[in-house]
Design a protein around this motif. Sequence first.
Motif, short mmCIF file in Angstrom:
data_model
loop_
_atom_site.label_atom_id
_atom_site.label_comp_id
_atom_site.label_asym_id
_atom_site.label_seq_id
_atom_site.Cartn_x
_atom_site.Cartn_y
_atom_site.Cartn_z
N VAL A 109 -0.84 7.82 -8.42
CA VAL A 109 0.03 8.79 -7.83
C VAL A 109 -0.84 9.10 -6.25
O VAL A 109 -2.06 9.42 -6.36
CB VAL A 109 0.15 9.95 -8.48
CG1 VAL A 109 0.94 10.89 -7.82
CG2 VAL A 109 0.83 9.67 -9.90
N VAL A 110 -0.08 8.77 -5.30
CA VAL A 110 -0.67 9.06 -3.92
C VAL A 110 0.56 9.91 -3.18
O VAL A 110 1.70 9.87 -3.41
CB VAL A 110 -0.86 7.55 -3.45
CG1 VAL A 110 -2.10 7.03 -4.24
CG2 VAL A 110 0.35 6.79 -3.33
N PRO A 111 0.19 10.20 -1.86
CA PRO A 111 1.06 11.00 -1.14
C PRO A 111 2.02 9.89 -0.38
O PRO A 111 3.29 10.45 -0.31
CB PRO A 111 0.30 11.41 0.07
CG PRO A 111 -1.24 11.42 -0.46
CD PRO A 111 -1.36 10.43 -1.50
N ASP A 112 1.51 8.80 -0.04
CA ASP A 112 2.55 7.98 0.66
C ASP A 112 2.04 6.55 0.56
O ASP A 112 1.01 6.30 0.00
CB ASP A 112 2.72 8.32 2.14
CG ASP A 112 1.33 8.42 2.90
OD1 ASP A 112 0.40 7.80 2.45
OD2 ASP A 112 1.52 9.52 3.60
N THR A 113 2.86 5.52 1.29
CA THR A 113 2.37 4.10 1.29
C THR A 113 1.10 4.02 2.01
O THR A 113 0.10 3.35 1.69
CB THR A 113 3.31 3.33 1.91
OG1 THR A 113 3.77 3.76 3.01
CG2 THR A 113 4.48 3.17 0.96
N ALA A 114 0.66 4.74 2.96
CA ALA A 114 -0.47 4.39 3.64
C ALA A 114 -1.84 4.82 2.66
O ALA A 114 -2.62 4.20 2.85
CB ALA A 114 -0.57 5.64 5.04
N ALA A 115 -1.43 5.86 2.03
CA ALA A 115 -2.58 6.42 0.94
C ALA A 115 -2.76 5.36 -0.01
O ALA A 115 -3.67 4.76 -0.48
CB ALA A 115 -2.30 7.63 0.29
N TYR A 116 -1.32 4.65 -0.43
CA TYR A 116 -1.45 3.71 -1.50
C TYR A 116 -2.36 2.34 -0.89
O TYR A 116 -3.05 1.75 -1.82
CB TYR A 116 -0.28 3.19 -1.99
CG TYR A 116 -0.28 2.20 -3.08
CD1 TYR A 116 -0.80 2.20 -4.18
CD2 TYR A 116 -0.14 0.82 -2.57
CE1 TYR A 116 -1.02 1.30 -5.25
CE2 TYR A 116 -0.15 -0.25 -3.52
CZ TYR A 116 -0.50 0.09 -4.60
OH TYR A 116 -0.91 -0.95 -5.55
N ASP A 117 -2.23 1.88 0.32
CA ASP A 117 -2.92 0.86 0.96
C ASP A 117 -4.41 1.23 0.85
O ASP A 117 -5.05 0.17 0.62
CB ASP A 117 -2.37 0.58 2.53
CG ASP A 117 -3.01 -0.56 3.07
OD1 ASP A 117 -2.63 -1.61 2.22
OD2 ASP A 117 -3.46 -0.46 3.99
N GLY A 118 -4.83 2.28 1.10
CA GLY A 118 -6.25 2.69 1.06
C GLY A 118 -6.87 2.74 -0.48
O GLY A 118 -7.80 1.99 -0.66
N TYR A 120 -5.39 0.57 -2.76
CA TYR A 120 -5.17 -0.98 -2.98
C TYR A 120 -6.42 -1.73 -2.35
O TYR A 120 -7.20 -2.36 -3.14
CB TYR A 120 -4.06 -1.40 -2.47
CG TYR A 120 -3.73 -2.96 -2.39
CD1 TYR A 120 -3.26 -3.64 -3.71
CD2 TYR A 120 -4.23 -3.70 -1.64
CE1 TYR A 120 -3.22 -4.97 -3.86
CE2 TYR A 120 -4.03 -5.22 -1.54
CZ TYR A 120 -3.52 -5.80 -2.62
OH TYR A 120 -3.70 -7.24 -2.92
N GLN A 121 -7.01 -1.28 -0.95
CA GLN A 121 -7.98 -2.04 -0.34
C GLN A 121 -9.45 -1.67 -1.48
O GLN A 121 -9.98 -2.44 -1.48
CB GLN A 121 -8.26 -1.52 0.76
CG GLN A 121 -7.04 -1.82 1.69
CD GLN A 121 -6.95 -3.52 1.82
OE1 GLN A 121 -7.71 -4.02 1.81
NE2 GLN A 121 -5.61 -3.72 1.95
#
Length: 156
Positions: A109-118, A120-121
């Motif tokens: 659970v994250v705020p948005d796709t940018a946070a998810y990308d972080g 994921y990395q």
Amino acid sequence: MDAIDRKILTALQENANIAVADLAREVGLSPTPCWKRVQKLEKSGVITGRVALVDPQKIGLGLTVFVSVETDDHSQAWLARFAQAVSSMPEVMDVYRMAGDVDYLLRVVVPDTAAYDGFYQRLIAAAPLKKVTSRFAMERIKATSAYRIPEPPPRS
């Protein structure tokens, strides 16, 4: 566990803040025996904690992602490294070791796709992975933390 314990568990899953007197009345006991049963359920590990349930949307965590992970390494050392890594990531709400075509399933659970990308990395850097698949939830239809307390099997 008897019928009264099951009633106690059902009631506490609905409202963990219920007063002991109200809980006792609801399950048909006086307060002291009811409180002793609650303590016994806690001590035995049936009740593992009491928490406030928070709406993720209202605190800015609007994106839920189900992440399936496949690995070629099934050693204890790899699992220890992976488990430690995902356990330390606050975005990871649940981790399951699976049977079938996926090795692990995470709920993130994250705020948005940018946070998810972080996230994921950091995930792919944490341990060698064969494949990571992300599935983004569009809408939460049902969410509960309450288990249906099963009746005991009939005696023969």
